[in-house]
Scaffold this motif. Structure first.
Motif, PDB file in Angstrom:
ATOM      1  N   TYR A 154       0.814  -1.219   0.000  1.00 21.98           N
ATOM      2  CA  TYR A 154       0.000   0.000   0.000  1.00 21.98           C
ATOM      3  C   TYR A 154       0.846   1.266   0.000  1.00 21.98           C
ATOM      4  N   GLN A 155       2.160   1.141   0.177  1.00 21.91           N
ATOM      5  CA  GLN A 155       3.012   2.318   0.064  1.00 21.91           C
ATOM      6  C   GLN A 155       2.905   2.879  -1.359  1.00 21.91           C
ATOM      7  N   SER A 174      -6.004   3.486  -1.494  1.00 21.58           N
ATOM      8  CA  SER A 174      -6.599   2.315  -2.145  1.00 21.58           C
ATOM      9  C   SER A 174      -7.695   1.706  -1.280  1.00 21.58           C
ATOM     10  N   ARG A 175      -8.750   1.225  -1.953  1.00 21.46           N
ATOM     11  CA  ARG A 175      -9.827   0.502  -1.283  1.00 21.46           C
ATOM     12  C   ARG A 175      -9.862  -0.959  -1.734  1.00 21.46           C
ATOM     13  N   SER A 201     -13.570   4.741   3.633  1.00 15.93           N
ATOM     14  CA  SER A 201     -12.197   4.765   4.132  1.00 15.93           C
ATOM     15  C   SER A 201     -11.277   3.909   3.289  1.00 15.93           C
ATOM     16  N   PRO A 202     -10.063   4.390   3.023  1.00 17.70           N
ATOM     17  CA  PRO A 202      -9.070   3.547   2.361  1.00 17.70           C
ATOM     18  C   PRO A 202      -8.713   2.362   3.255  1.00 17.70           C
ATOM     19  N   VAL A 203      -8.240   1.311   2.639  1.00 19.93           N
ATOM     20  CA  VAL A 203      -7.881   0.101   3.379  1.00 19.93           C
ATOM     21  C   VAL A 203      -6.818   0.371   4.442  1.00 19.93           C
ATOM     22  N   PRO A 204      -5.751   1.159   4.156  1.00 11.34           N
ATOM     23  CA  PRO A 204      -4.754   1.399   5.211  1.00 11.34           C
ATOM     24  C   PRO A 204      -5.343   1.993   6.495  1.00 11.34           C
ATOM     25  N   MET A 219       3.840   0.248   8.115  1.00  9.56           N
ATOM     26  CA  MET A 219       3.731  -0.087   6.696  1.00  9.56           C
ATOM     27  C   MET A 219       2.556   0.583   5.998  1.00  9.56           C
ATOM     28  N   THR A 220       1.554   1.039   6.738  1.00 11.12           N
ATOM     29  CA  THR A 220       0.359   1.603   6.100  1.00 11.12           C
ATOM     30  C   THR A 220       0.225   3.102   6.329  1.00 11.12           C
ATOM     31  N   LYS A 221       1.300   3.731   6.786  1.00 10.09           N
ATOM     32  CA  LYS A 221       1.287   5.185   6.955  1.00 10.09           C
ATOM     33  C   LYS A 221       2.265   5.837   5.997  1.00 10.09           C
TER      34      LYS A 221
END
Length: 629
Positions: A160-161, A166-167, A355-358, A413-415
């Motif tokens: 997701y970086q 992304s959804r 909301s995005p997945v992250p 990893m998701t920020k």
């Protein structure tokens, strides 16, 4: 008397399906030219591949190969390649259990081969008890497999970086948490995807005309069907809200009752809905998990045509609560909830936006941290710890610690690394990894390093930025330190050269004891005498030191000017810990094997070869550190 050559090819082909691939290679195909041709037919070797190997890395593209003609795929070559991979893993695993030097490097080499190694590692569960390294092989095979699972999970979040809005692939993003506590269970990422696919297929089968419904009716009908099937919305006591089993989507899907947190129920609905072509997404709403559903372009929720290309607003979406209700949730109800929490309640509020997945991953990470925090201060034998951390496998407290570790990875990893707040949990993750998960060094190098480099570039672009990153906030330094510890020779602690040690250190590596005050059972895996420091692999963390009640100095324990003391200390292994400190006066040696918990035999494999029942003592596998014990 009839000979094999007298039988037709069809009979011989059938017989070969009951012959092992190894016997075919060594014996059968060497008997004659005719048997050689039959024994090498692609369809037979396709069967061998599927029979001998259940797990396949994605690089093989197995699904595509299975759909192709058998003659167009080199099935025998593929089987031989997988067999050679097993031999390589066997050699590396043997190196891991025979020397502490290069363990992390060998674990990395195995994990880089991906899921191709999983069959062999799982088979080590059944190694014969007569093997000299039986406990060590079982432990390190499982530890390596767990590290592989964690690497696959971090890879999902790492993807997701660069696309943090992304959804897509919500099921994999939440399923990554399951991978941290998967062990030898089946509910991995593929299981989660297959199960959700089956839900969608089952719904279509039972509702063949559902495609004709408008968006509102599709969403309501699907939600009611999922709740009717008990796939979502199962109730559980509020006192169990923090239990791990309700937080993990793979675990929820594989349970008969399917009880889950509201966030997991919402995610299951969203994943099935997306498979059915419904534009659904979770909301990052305070206090509860809701789902938003949007109509396709050119329509409204009731299927009426609209002539607007504007982005849907809160008034053009519908909101549902898959966990508690069969009906649509009015937007007025959501506005009132926001007011209760002191949040903005206008239609442009982020709480109404898909909301995005992250963001959903970070929310689940907070739930897991809350589960750990709820029981962290409780006594270890408290029933609350057991119920909160109980899964199908694993020690409950160890499961909770692993879940916290997963949450740390998910956060980073998701920020977006191009923010000052990205590194808030970095030092805690690096300390946790180096002290308790050293086999994950390859994950740090492969996934954390690139994200850290992006963060480093961001800082360098800031005017007047002060770079005060040292120690546990500097990823390259920590990786270098861990590599040095993995590669360098051991610092041995000898008894035979010092009369004072022989007299003052009463117990030896491998002896099993009960703590006189707290009553737990452990096995000694390290010691230090007066004015002596522990070898590096036996340093202890703040949490471990607190159990013993001693004062903790991080720099002292981590090797930065460690101060020796006059007290005799041991380190020990327990089912949920491998770095616990205990004072000599609290040791009470156990001589009856029946008093040793089964979980301790599993944990002991990190430091011991096997267990000697006659002496009630574990046989040391760390002679490099303690050659005289």
């Amino acid at each position: 008397m009839a000979q094999l050559s007298d039988f037709p090819d069809e009979i011989i082909r059938h017989v070969l399906h009951f012959v092992s691939a190894e016997d075919n290679l060594r014996i059968f195909q060497l008997a004659s030219r005719r048997l050689h041709n039959i024994a090498n037919e692609p369809l037979l070797w396709r069967t061998y591949c599927l029979r001998c190997f259940h797990f396949w890395d994605a690089r093989h593209n197995l699904e595509k190969k299975l759909k192709a003609r058998a003659s167009s795929v080199g099935w025998k070559d593929l089987w031989l390649k997988r067999r050679r991979t097993n031999f390589r893993v066997e050699r590396w695993l043997d190196g891991i259990v025979r020397t502490t030097r290069g363990q992390a490097r060998r674990v990395a080499a195995i994990c880089e081969l991906g899921l191709d190694v999983k069959d062999y590692l799982l088979d080590q569960r059944y190694i014969d008890d007569s093997d000299e390294y039986v406990l060590a092989k079982k432990y390190w095979a499982q530890a390596t497999l767990d590290s592989l699972h964690r690497g696959l999970a971090v890879e999902v979040w790492f993807s997701y970086q660069g696309r943090l809005n992304s959804r897509e692939h919500l099921d994999a993003a939440l399923g990554a948490f399951d991978m941290f506590v998967l062990h030898d269970q089946d509910h991995d990422l593929n299981y989660i995807a297959r199960t959700l696919d089956q839900y969608a297929i089952q719904y279509i089968t039972e509702h063949p005309h559902s495609k004709r419904f408008n968006t509102r009716d599709k969403a309501i009908n699907l939600m009611r069907w999922l709740r009717l099937k008990n796939y979502i919305g199962a109730e559980f006591p509020i006192s169990e809200y923090r239990n791990l089993q309700y937080c993990l989507i793979g675990h929820v899907l594989s349970e008969r009752e399917h009880a889950s947190l509201p966030l997991v129920a919402a995610a299951i609905f969203v994943c099935v809905a997306q498979r059915l072509g419904i534009n659904a997404a979770c909301l990052n709403f305070p206090g509860h998990a809701y789902v938003s559903v949007e109509p396709p372009a050119g329509e409204d929720l009731d299927g009426e045509l609209v002539w607007s290309n504007k982005r849907p607003t809160a008034l053009h979406r519908m909101y549902i609560d898959p966990f508690t209700s069969d009906h649509e949730v009015p937007i007025e109800h959501l506005r009132a909830k926001l007011v209760e929490h002191g949040w903005e309640s206008d239609d442009d509020s982020a709480s109404f936006q898909p909301s995005p997945v992250p963001i959903i991953v970070q929310r689940m990470a907070k739930n897991l941290k809350a589960s750990w925090a709820e029981v962290y201060t409780l006594p270890e034998n408290d029933p609350k710890i057991i119920s909160t951390g109980r899964l199908r496998t694993g020690v409950p407290l160890r499961n909770l610690n692993t879940a916290k570790y997963a949450a740390m990875w998910a956060d980073l990893m998701t920020k977006d690394p191009a923010t000052f707040r990205w590194s808030d949990s970095l030092s805690r993750l690096l300390a946790e990894c180096s002290q308790h998960w050293s086999e994950d060094l390859w994950i740090l190098e492969k996934y954390l390093s690139p994200v850290y480099e992006a963060y480093d570039s961001f800082l360098k672009r800031q005017p007047m930025a002060m770079d005060d990153r040292v120690g546990w906030q500097h990823v390259p330094d920590i990786i270098r330190m861990m590599n040095n510890l993995d590669n360098r020779g051991s610092t041995a602690c000898h008894r035979r050269y010092t009369e004072d040690i022989q007299r003052s250190v009463h117990y030896k590596i491998g002896q099993v004891f009960r703590h006189k005050r707290y009553g737990y059972v452990g096995v000694i895996n390290g010691w230090r005498s007066k004015n002596m420091m522990l070898p590096d692999p036996h340093t202890v963390s703040h949490e471990d030191a607190r159990v013993e009640g001693g004062r903790f100095d991080m720099y002292s324990e981590m090797g930065y000017g460690r101060r020796p003391t006059d007290k005799i200390f041991y380190t020990c292994v327990r089912p949920a810990y491998c770095r616990l400190r205990i004072a000599q006066e609290n040791v009470e040696i156990i001589t009856d094997p029946a008093e040793i918990p089964e979980e301790l035999f599993i944990a002991a494999g990190r430091f011991f070869k096997r267990f000697d029942r006659e002496s009630c003592r574990f046989v040391s596998n760390i002679k490099e550190y303690y050659p005289d014990d």
